[in-house]
Design a protein around this motif. Sequence first.
Motif, PDB file in Angstrom:
ATOM      1  N   SER A 336      -0.658 -45.276  92.679  1.00  0.00           N
ATOM      2  CA  SER A 336       0.116 -44.258  91.967  1.00  0.00           C
ATOM      3  C   SER A 336      -0.228 -44.246  90.479  1.00  0.00           C
ATOM      4  O   SER A 336      -0.264 -43.183  89.851  1.00  0.00           O
ATOM      5  CB  SER A 336       1.617 -44.524  92.144  1.00  0.00           C
ATOM      6  N   LEU A 337      -0.476 -45.412  89.911  1.00  0.00           N
ATOM      7  CA  LEU A 337      -0.884 -45.480  88.508  1.00  0.00           C
ATOM      8  C   LEU A 337      -2.183 -44.717  88.286  1.00  0.00           C
ATOM      9  O   LEU A 337      -2.326 -43.993  87.287  1.00  0.00           O
ATOM     10  CB  LEU A 337      -1.046 -46.938  88.075  1.00  0.00           C
ATOM     11  N   PHE A 338      -3.134 -44.877  89.185  1.00  0.00           N
ATOM     12  CA  PHE A 338      -4.391 -44.131  89.059  1.00  0.00           C
ATOM     13  C   PHE A 338      -4.127 -42.634  89.101  1.00  0.00           C
ATOM     14  O   PHE A 338      -4.693 -41.863  88.315  1.00  0.00           O
ATOM     15  CB  PHE A 338      -5.365 -44.528  90.171  1.00  0.00           C
ATOM     16  N   ALA A 339      -3.260 -42.198  90.022  1.00  0.00           N
ATOM     17  CA  ALA A 339      -2.966 -40.768  90.108  1.00  0.00           C
ATOM     18  C   ALA A 339      -2.264 -40.266  88.852  1.00  0.00           C
ATOM     19  O   ALA A 339      -2.465 -39.118  88.433  1.00  0.00           O
ATOM     20  CB  ALA A 339      -2.102 -40.494  91.342  1.00  0.00           C
ATOM     21  N   SER A 340      -1.450 -41.123  88.228  1.00  0.00           N
ATOM     22  CA  SER A 340      -0.673 -40.684  87.065  1.00  0.00           C
ATOM     23  C   SER A 340      -1.528 -40.506  85.819  1.00  0.00           C
ATOM     24  O   SER A 340      -1.095 -39.863  84.866  1.00  0.00           O
ATOM     25  CB  SER A 340       0.450 -41.687  86.784  1.00  0.00           C
ATOM     26  N   ARG A 404       2.984 -46.749  75.588  1.00  0.00           N
ATOM     27  CA  ARG A 404       4.334 -47.030  75.105  1.00  0.00           C
ATOM     28  C   ARG A 404       5.122 -45.761  74.778  1.00  0.00           C
ATOM     29  O   ARG A 404       6.354 -45.782  74.764  1.00  0.00           O
ATOM     30  CB  ARG A 404       4.287 -47.948  73.876  1.00  0.00           C
ATOM     31  N   ARG A 405       4.444 -44.642  74.519  1.00  0.00           N
ATOM     32  CA  ARG A 405       5.151 -43.408  74.152  1.00  0.00           C
ATOM     33  C   ARG A 405       5.580 -42.580  75.353  1.00  0.00           C
ATOM     34  O   ARG A 405       6.362 -41.644  75.202  1.00  0.00           O
ATOM     35  CB  ARG A 405       4.257 -42.548  73.253  1.00  0.00           C
ATOM     36  N   ALA A 406       5.047 -42.900  76.538  1.00  0.00           N
ATOM     37  CA  ALA A 406       5.366 -42.088  77.717  1.00  0.00           C
ATOM     38  C   ALA A 406       5.320 -42.950  78.962  1.00  0.00           C
ATOM     39  O   ALA A 406       4.252 -43.299  79.433  1.00  0.00           O
ATOM     40  CB  ALA A 406       4.375 -40.925  77.849  1.00  0.00           C
ATOM     41  N   PRO A 407       6.478 -43.311  79.520  1.00  0.00           N
ATOM     42  CA  PRO A 407       6.511 -44.068  80.765  1.00  0.00           C
ATOM     43  C   PRO A 407       5.766 -43.336  81.874  1.00  0.00           C
ATOM     44  O   PRO A 407       5.640 -42.102  81.853  1.00  0.00           O
ATOM     45  CB  PRO A 407       8.008 -44.170  81.086  1.00  0.00           C
ATOM     46  N   LEU A 408       5.267 -44.083  82.828  1.00  0.00           N
ATOM     47  CA  LEU A 408       4.478 -43.508  83.922  1.00  0.00           C
ATOM     48  C   LEU A 408       5.320 -43.472  85.183  1.00  0.00           C
ATOM     49  O   LEU A 408       5.764 -44.514  85.681  1.00  0.00           O
ATOM     50  CB  LEU A 408       3.210 -44.341  84.154  1.00  0.00           C
ATOM     51  N   HIS A 409       5.545 -42.255  85.698  1.00  0.00           N
ATOM     52  CA  HIS A 409       6.343 -42.078  86.911  1.00  0.00           C
ATOM     53  C   HIS A 409       5.527 -41.293  87.945  1.00  0.00           C
ATOM     54  O   HIS A 409       4.665 -40.500  87.606  1.00  0.00           O
ATOM     55  CB  HIS A 409       7.633 -41.291  86.615  1.00  0.00           C
ATOM     56  N   ASN A 410       5.885 -41.495  89.217  1.00  0.00           N
ATOM     57  CA  ASN A 410       5.283 -40.687  90.270  1.00  0.00           C
ATOM     58  C   ASN A 410       5.875 -39.293  90.293  1.00  0.00           C
ATOM     59  O   ASN A 410       5.169 -38.307  90.427  1.00  0.00           O
ATOM     60  CB  ASN A 410       5.527 -41.343  91.638  1.00  0.00           C
ATOM     61  N   LEU A 411       7.201 -39.211  90.215  1.00  0.00           N
ATOM     62  CA  LEU A 411       7.892 -37.928  90.293  1.00  0.00           C
ATOM     63  C   LEU A 411       8.455 -37.585  88.934  1.00  0.00           C
ATOM     64  O   LEU A 411       8.835 -38.451  88.162  1.00  0.00           O
ATOM     65  CB  LEU A 411       9.030 -38.014  91.326  1.00  0.00           C
TER      66      LEU A 411
END
Length: 416
Positions: A336-340, A404-411
């Motif tokens: 999911s990190l790769f997709a984000s 740090r400025r933008a958390p990584l989410h799937n949805l």
Amino acid sequence: MQGQPLMNAPTPARAFTTDERRIVHFTGFAHAATHFVELVYPTLAISIAADTGLSLADVLAWSFTGYLLFGVGSLPAGVAADRFGSRRVILAGLCGAGVSALVASFVAPGWPLALCLAGLGASASCYHPAGTGLLSRAVRARGRALGINGIYGNVGIAMAPLTTATLAGLFGWRSTLGLTGGVLLAATLLLSRLRLDEPARADVVDTPSPTPDAPEDPEPDSRHGIAPFVVICITAALGGFAYRANTLAQPALFAEQINFVSYGVAASFAMLIGVAGQYLGGVIADARDLRAGYLVFHLLSLPALIGVSLLSGAPLLVTSSLYVLFALGMQPIENSLFASVTPERWRSTAYGLKFVLTFGLGSSAVFMVRAVAESSGWASVYTVLIGVVVTLIGFIGLLFWLTRRAPLHNLRPPGS
């Protein structure tokens, strides 16, 4: 998007549609088959070593080229999937793996067998970039889909040692390879008849359509830059090295240190625990910041890894199972990190690069395992892996700083 509630929980995932469900199970079966054939040889190597009178370390070394191609082949497979479609690439890989295993059942030990293993690895390399890319594009609840896909893969991983050891004990290693090839070819034929509505690359599903009050998100690469992608590539390579070393050393370590069950049963049990980890990882990937889940899973794997390096008997089986729980359970989060941080238009290619690093560079673990096992014993392999995982955790810390400025989410979080 600064100033908006980025830290809110992501929106709940809806149920899979019929098309999504069909894609999840098609890719899941292919994932299970891929990992099954990937792990047949480390278990068969014990029988081949006994049959030929060679050392187990030497027999395992024949698999290096196959494992290298299992990784290196991922990049051209990803490019092909983006160009010609994931379904075709997945089916071609399963067919090639079946033919390679079938031919391997007839050839002599040594370089002819190593050549067949190379063909097996090259064919098996097709699945991961094609299947993972397809899921990330076609299913909105990406974390759940990747978690289910990981469960299928773990079932294949768990079945391989027990099934292979049982068949080799009953029929010999050659017949085991032949049966594996025949089943793969039959499965390829059946899967080719399954109707699959694969979305075109333009049909992006991971970013909802914008509304008049909510401008469209920029593509992941423009939002985060290239640095997070590079760091995730490094963590994937380190994780792949640890994964390959464990799959090679675990059957031999169990055969040496566990005597209350067969090594095949012990290895299958340990790998089967990864099913729970994959499910948990998939749920967390859709519910939490991906970076935090990634860090926690790797941190929790460390105590278990230390236990594997020190213990024997039942405690060894318990700690090995816990290590697999976290080391494999993080995979839906990592994917999911790769997709984000990658745009949809070259998602399979990006996954191809990821699996080149995971499985290609990971193949160098063959030489580490051989050198360390011959000089210090099988348990010492895991002492090396402790250092690998500690280094990996350090790079996850760097990923936190870079994003740090933008958390990584799937949805998409509500209100964003």
